[in-house]
Scaffold this active site. Structure first.
Site, PDB file in Angstrom:
ATOM      1  N   LYS A  66       5.343   0.171   2.782  1.00 12.55           N
ATOM      2  CA  LYS A  66       4.666   0.410   4.064  1.00 12.55           C
ATOM      3  C   LYS A  66       3.433  -0.480   4.085  1.00 12.55           C
ATOM      4  CE  LYS A  66       1.773   2.156   6.309  1.00 12.55           C
ATOM      5  NZ  LYS A  66       0.828   1.316   7.093  1.00 12.55           N
ATOM      6  N   GLU A 108      -5.212   2.832  -6.440  1.00 12.97           N
ATOM      7  CA  GLU A 108      -6.179   1.748  -6.591  1.00 12.97           C
ATOM      8  C   GLU A 108      -7.088   1.807  -5.374  1.00 12.97           C
ATOM      9  OE1 GLU A 108      -4.019  -1.869  -7.441  1.00 12.97           O
ATOM     10  OE2 GLU A 108      -3.525  -1.122  -9.431  1.00 12.97           O
ATOM     11  N   CYS A 131     -11.602  -5.694  -3.226  1.00 13.76           N
ATOM     12  CA  CYS A 131     -11.966  -4.419  -3.866  1.00 13.76           C
ATOM     13  C   CYS A 131     -12.885  -4.637  -5.053  1.00 13.76           C
ATOM     14  CB  CYS A 131     -10.716  -3.671  -4.284  1.00 13.76           C
ATOM     15  SG  CYS A 131      -9.644  -4.614  -5.375  1.00 13.76           S
ATOM     16  N   GLU A 140     -19.223   1.244   0.225  1.00 19.08           N
ATOM     17  CA  GLU A 140     -18.426   0.014   0.231  1.00 19.08           C
ATOM     18  C   GLU A 140     -18.454  -0.585   1.641  1.00 19.08           C
ATOM     19  OE1 GLU A 140     -14.108   0.354  -0.152  1.00 19.08           O
ATOM     20  OE2 GLU A 140     -14.127  -1.363  -1.490  1.00 19.08           O
TER      21      GLU A 140
HETATM   22  P1  NAD Z   1      -6.727   2.170   4.102  1.00 18.89           P
HETATM   23  O1  NAD Z   1      -6.896   3.271   3.122  1.00 18.89           O
HETATM   24  O2  NAD Z   1      -7.246   2.342   5.470  1.00 18.89           O
HETATM   25  O3  NAD Z   1      -5.175   1.813   4.285  1.00 18.89           O
HETATM   26  C1  NAD Z   1      -4.361   1.437   3.211  1.00 18.89           C
HETATM   27  C2  NAD Z   1      -2.930   1.785   3.550  1.00 18.89           C
HETATM   28  O4  NAD Z   1      -2.790   3.192   3.637  1.00 18.89           O
HETATM   29  C3  NAD Z   1      -2.445   1.216   4.869  1.00 18.89           C
HETATM   30  O5  NAD Z   1      -1.104   0.794   4.741  1.00 18.89           O
HETATM   31  C4  NAD Z   1      -2.525   2.427   5.778  1.00 18.89           C
HETATM   32  O6  NAD Z   1      -1.630   2.357   6.863  1.00 18.89           O
HETATM   33  C5  NAD Z   1      -2.140   3.537   4.838  1.00 18.89           C
HETATM   34  N1  NAD Z   1      -2.572   4.872   5.236  1.00 18.89           N
HETATM   35  C6  NAD Z   1      -3.647   5.212   5.990  1.00 18.89           C
HETATM   36  N2  NAD Z   1      -3.684   6.554   6.157  1.00 18.89           N
HETATM   37  C7  NAD Z   1      -2.625   7.066   5.500  1.00 18.89           C
HETATM   38  C8  NAD Z   1      -2.129   8.383   5.304  1.00 18.89           C
HETATM   39  N3  NAD Z   1      -2.728   9.436   5.831  1.00 18.89           N
HETATM   40  N4  NAD Z   1      -1.014   8.548   4.572  1.00 18.89           N
HETATM   41  C9  NAD Z   1      -0.405   7.485   4.015  1.00 18.89           C
HETATM   42  N5  NAD Z   1      -0.802   6.214   4.182  1.00 18.89           N
HETATM   43  C10 NAD Z   1      -1.920   6.006   4.909  1.00 18.89           C
HETATM   44  O7  NAD Z   1      -7.337   0.895   3.384  1.00 18.89           O
HETATM   45  P2  NAD Z   1      -7.553  -0.547   4.021  1.00 18.89           P
HETATM   46  O8  NAD Z   1      -8.697  -0.444   4.973  1.00 18.89           O
HETATM   47  O9  NAD Z   1      -6.246  -1.085   4.480  1.00 18.89           O
HETATM   48  O10 NAD Z   1      -7.974  -1.396   2.730  1.00 18.89           O
HETATM   49  C11 NAD Z   1      -9.286  -1.530   2.297  1.00 18.89           C
HETATM   50  C12 NAD Z   1      -9.554  -0.593   1.138  1.00 18.89           C
HETATM   51  O11 NAD Z   1      -8.651  -0.856   0.070  1.00 18.89           O
HETATM   52  C13 NAD Z   1     -10.930  -0.794   0.526  1.00 18.89           C
HETATM   53  O12 NAD Z   1     -11.516   0.459   0.256  1.00 18.89           O
HETATM   54  C14 NAD Z   1     -10.647  -1.533  -0.779  1.00 18.89           C
HETATM   55  O13 NAD Z   1     -11.605  -1.383  -1.785  1.00 18.89           O
HETATM   56  C15 NAD Z   1      -9.345  -0.937  -1.164  1.00 18.89           C
HETATM   57  N6  NAD Z   1      -8.649  -1.814  -2.110  1.00 18.89           N
HETATM   58  C16 NAD Z   1      -8.563  -1.428  -3.420  1.00 18.89           C
HETATM   59  C17 NAD Z   1      -7.935  -2.256  -4.341  1.00 18.89           C
HETATM   60  C18 NAD Z   1      -7.831  -1.846  -5.792  1.00 18.89           C
HETATM   61  O14 NAD Z   1      -7.017  -2.422  -6.485  1.00 18.89           O
HETATM   62  N7  NAD Z   1      -8.602  -0.877  -6.263  1.00 18.89           N
HETATM   63  C19 NAD Z   1      -7.384  -3.466  -3.926  1.00 18.89           C
HETATM   64  C20 NAD Z   1      -7.487  -3.822  -2.586  1.00 18.89           C
HETATM   65  C21 NAD Z   1      -8.117  -2.977  -1.680  1.00 18.89           C
END
Ligand code: NAD
Length: 498
Positions: free
Chosen positions: A181, A256, A290, A389
Site C-alpha cells: 500500500k 520504522e 527520517c 519532527e
Molecule cells: P504517514 O504515517 O502519514 O503515512 C505512511 C503510510 O501509512 C501511508 O501509506 C499512509 O497512507 C498509511 N496510513 C496512514 N494512516 C493509516 C492507517 N490508519 N492505517 C494504515 N495505514 C495508514 O507517514 P508519511 O507522512 O507518509 O511519512 C513521513 C513519516 O515517515 C515521517 O514521520 C518519517 O520520519 C517517517 N519515516 C520513517 C522512516 C524510518 O525508517 N524510521 C523512513 C522514512 C520515513
C-alpha cells in the site's frame, strides 16, 4: 520541470497479475508538487479491493510455487528485478522527481539503492542457514524457517520507490507473497513495479498493489485476518493507530517511525567534514528524511563560528526545479506538507529562535512548494522546533558546554532513530555514540548505510529492526523440530511400582 512523456492518466491497483480499478470505481487526484495541479487519478482502494488483493496473495502463497522455491531460484528472480530496475533507472528517477519533488540526481541515487536492495537480499537468502542443536547422543533439534504468509507493506511518501523495495526485497526473498500500500501522495513510481515484476518472472498473485488513503486501504490491510504481518514506515502517530488495529489479530509488526536526530559536533572535530556532513545530513532528500540530523548540537567554543559557516552554506544550497541536475533542494512533496513545514518556521520565530538562513520561498521561485534551506540558531530544548519532527529543510542549532550536556541535549526528545557524532577523540566518540539513545549512530560520518546492519529506532522512533538477517527473521517463522536420536528418559506416569 518538464512533464515526463508517457505519464499515466490513471494509476490502478495491481492484483493477481492485472491492473484493475477499484471495485467501487473510486479514485482520487494526484497533484504535482510544483504546480499543485492534478496530473493523474489514482484508484482509491477500500476493504473490498484489499480483500481481493489478499485473496490473490493468499492463493499464491498456499497453492503457488513461490514460497517453496529453493532460495537460489527466488534469488534469480530478485536479481532479474534488480536488472529491470537498473535498466530503467532514468525513468524511475524522472517519475520520482516529478511526483515527489526530490532533486533528480538524488532520485537517481535512490533508484540505484532500490536495485541494490534486491541484489542484497537475493544474495542473503542463498547464504542463509538454519540452526541445529544437539543434546548429547539423545536429541537433535533443528530449526525450520518458513515464510509467514501474506506480508502487508505500508510505505510513506519520502523516497517512495526505494522504501517500497526495502520491504519488497526481503519479504519476497523470504518466500512471502505481498500486498503493498504505497503512500497516497506519491503513487507514481510504484506504478512501474507491475511491469518490472512481470518482466522478472514474479508469478501472478505474489506481488500486489492496492493504492488508496491510509485510513481506508491501509487500515483495511491492517484489519485483514489473512495478513499475519505488517511492515510499516511512517509517522509515529500512524504507527500507534496501526498497532491498535493489529492487536485484534496479534500481527507481527515492524515499525520504522519518525525521528529528530542529533548531530553532535565537538570542537576537536574535523570541522570541514563535520560541516559537509551536517549540511548534507539535513538538506538532502529535501530534508524529508527520517534519519535527518535535524538538531545540530555544537560545542560552545566553536559555536559562533560554526553557526556562521552553516548559515552561509545553507544560503548557498541550490534550491530549484526537481528535474534540474543542478538542484540540491527541490520542491516539498505536497501543498499540505509545505504548509506544515512553514508553520514550524512561524513557530520557531514565535519561540524566539534566531533565523539565520532560509525561512521562506526563494525569490526566484514564484510558485511551488519551495523553501530555502532554513537554519535556526540559539534553539533551546524546550522549543517545539527542537522537539518535534518537521520533516523538511529546517535545522535547529543549539550550543553545549561539555560532553555531559551534549548527551543530555541529544537525548532530550521522544525520538531515538539516528545520531551523528563528530570528534577527533575516538574514545569520546564511542562513549557519546553509546550514550545517545538511538537505534543507529554514525561517528565522523553522515548516514552511510550498510544493508547488513540492523536498521530501526528506539523510543518513539520504532519497534523492531529490518536490514540483513533481521528482515528475514521478521518475514519468516522459525519453528523447531526436536528429534529423539537416542532414548531420552521418559518418566513413566501411571505405571504401578509393583
Ligand atoms: P504517514 O504515517 O502519514 O503515512 C505512511 C503510510 O501509512 C501511508 O501509506 C499512509 O497512507 C498509511 N496510513 C496512514 N494512516 C493509516 C492507517 N490508519 N492505517 C494504515 N495505514 C495508514 O507517514 P508519511 O507522512 O507518509 O511519512 C513521513 C513519516 O515517515 C515521517 O514521520 C518519517 O520520519 C517517517 N519515516 C520513517 C522512516 C524510518 O525508517 N524510521 C523512513 C522514512 C520515513
Amino acid at each position: 520541470m518538464t512533464r515526463p512523456d508517457g505519464l499515466p492518466a490513471q494509476i490502478l491497483h495491481f492484483i493477481d497479475g492485472k491492473q484493475v480499478p477499484s471495485i467501487g470505481g473510486a479514485s482520487f487526484d494526484n497533484p504535482h508538487p510544483v504546480t499543485g495541479q492534478p496530473y493523474c487519478t489514482v484508484a482509491a482502494g477500500g476493504p473490498e479491493d484489499v480483500a481481493a488483493a489478499v485473496r490473490a496473495a493468499r492463493a499464491a502463497f498456499t497453492d503457488g510455487t513461490w514460497p517453496g522455491l529453493l532460495p537460489r531460484a527466488r534469488a534469480r528472480v530478485l536479481h532479474a528485478i534488480a536488472d529491470a530496475i537498473e535498466s530503467r533507472d532514468d525513468r524511475i528517477a524522472e517519475l520520482e522527481a516529478w511526483d515527489t519533488g526530490l532533486p533528480i540526481t538524488q532520485a537517481r541515487g535512490q533508484a540505484h539503492r532500490a536495485a541494490e536492495n534486491f541484489r542484497f537480499f537475493a544474495d542473503l537468502v542463498v547464504g542463509l542457514h538454519e540452526d541445529a542443536f544437539r543434546v548429547g547422543d539423545e536429541q537433535l533439534s533443528y530449526v525450520v524457517r518458513q515464510p509467514k504468509g501474506v506480508a502487508g507493506l505500508i510505505t510513506p511518501w519520502n523516497t517512495p520507490f526505494m522504501l517500497a523495495t526495502w520491504k519488497l526485497a526481503p519479504s519476497l526473498a523470504a518466500g512471502c507473497t505481498v500486498v503493498l500500500k504505497p503512500a497516497e501522495w506519491t503513487p507514481l513510481s510504484a506504478s512501474l513495479l507491475p511491469q518490472i515484476m512481470t518482466e522478472a518472472g514474479v508469478p501472478d498473485g505474489v506481488f500486489n498493489i492496492v493504492h488508496g488513503l491510509g485510513e481506508q486501504a491501509g487500515a483495511a490491510l491492517v484489519a485483514h485476518p489473512d495478513v499475519p504481518l505488517i511492515s510499516f514506515t511512517g509517522e509515529t502517530t500512524t504507527g500507534q493507530v496501526i498497532m491498535r488495529g493489529a492487536a485484534e489479530h496479534l500481527k507481527a509488526l515492524s515499525m520504522e517511525l519518525g525521528g529528530k536526530s542529533p548531530c553532535v559536533i565537538f570542537a576537536d572535530a574535523d570541522l570541514d567534514r563535520a560541516l559537509d556532513g551536517a549540511v548534507f545530513g539535513v538538506f538532502s532528500l529535501n530534508g524529508e528524511r527520517c534519519t535527518a540530523g535535524s538538531r545540530i548540537l555544537v560545542e560552545r567554543s566553536i559555536y559562533d563560528d560554526f553557526v556562521a559557516r552553516l548559515g552561509q552554506r545553507a544560503r548557498d544550497v541550490t534550491v530549484g526545479a526537481p528535474g534540474d541536475p543542478a538542484t540540491q533542494l527541490g520542491a516539498l512533496v505536497h501543498r499540505d506538507h509545505f504548509a506544515r513545514v512553514m508553520s514550524y518556521v512561524e513557530i520557531g520565530l514565535a519561540e524566539g529562535a534566531r533565523l539565520i538562513a532560509g525561512g521562506g520561498r526563494p525569490a526566484h521561485l514564484a510558485e511551488g512548494n519551495y523553501l530555502g534551506a532554513t537554519v535556526f540558531a540559539d534553539v533551546t530544548p524546550q522549543m517545539r522546533i527542537f522537539q518535534e519532527e518537521i520533516f523538511g529543510p529546517v535545522v535547529c542549532v543549539t550550543p553545549f558546554a561539555d560532553e555531559a550536556e551534549a548527551i543530555a541535549l541529544a537525548n532530550h526528545t521522544r525520538y531515538g532513530l539516528a545520531a551523528y557524532v563528530w570528534t577527533g577523540d575516538l574514545r569520546r566518540g564511542h562513549r557519546v555514540a553509546r550514550a545517545i539513545q538511538s537505534g543507529m549512530a554514525w561517528l565522523n560520518s553522515h548516514n552511510v548505510r550498510d544493508l547488513r546492519t540492523p536498521f530501526g529506532g528506539v523510543k518513539d522512533s520504532g519497534l523492531g529492526h529490518e536490514g540483513g538477517h533481521h528482515s528475514i527473521d521478521f518475514y519468516t517463522d522459525q519453528r523447531v523440530i526436536h528429534v529423539a536420536v537416542g532414548d531420552p528418559r521418559t518418566p513413566r506416569f501411571g505405571v504401578r511400582a509393583d
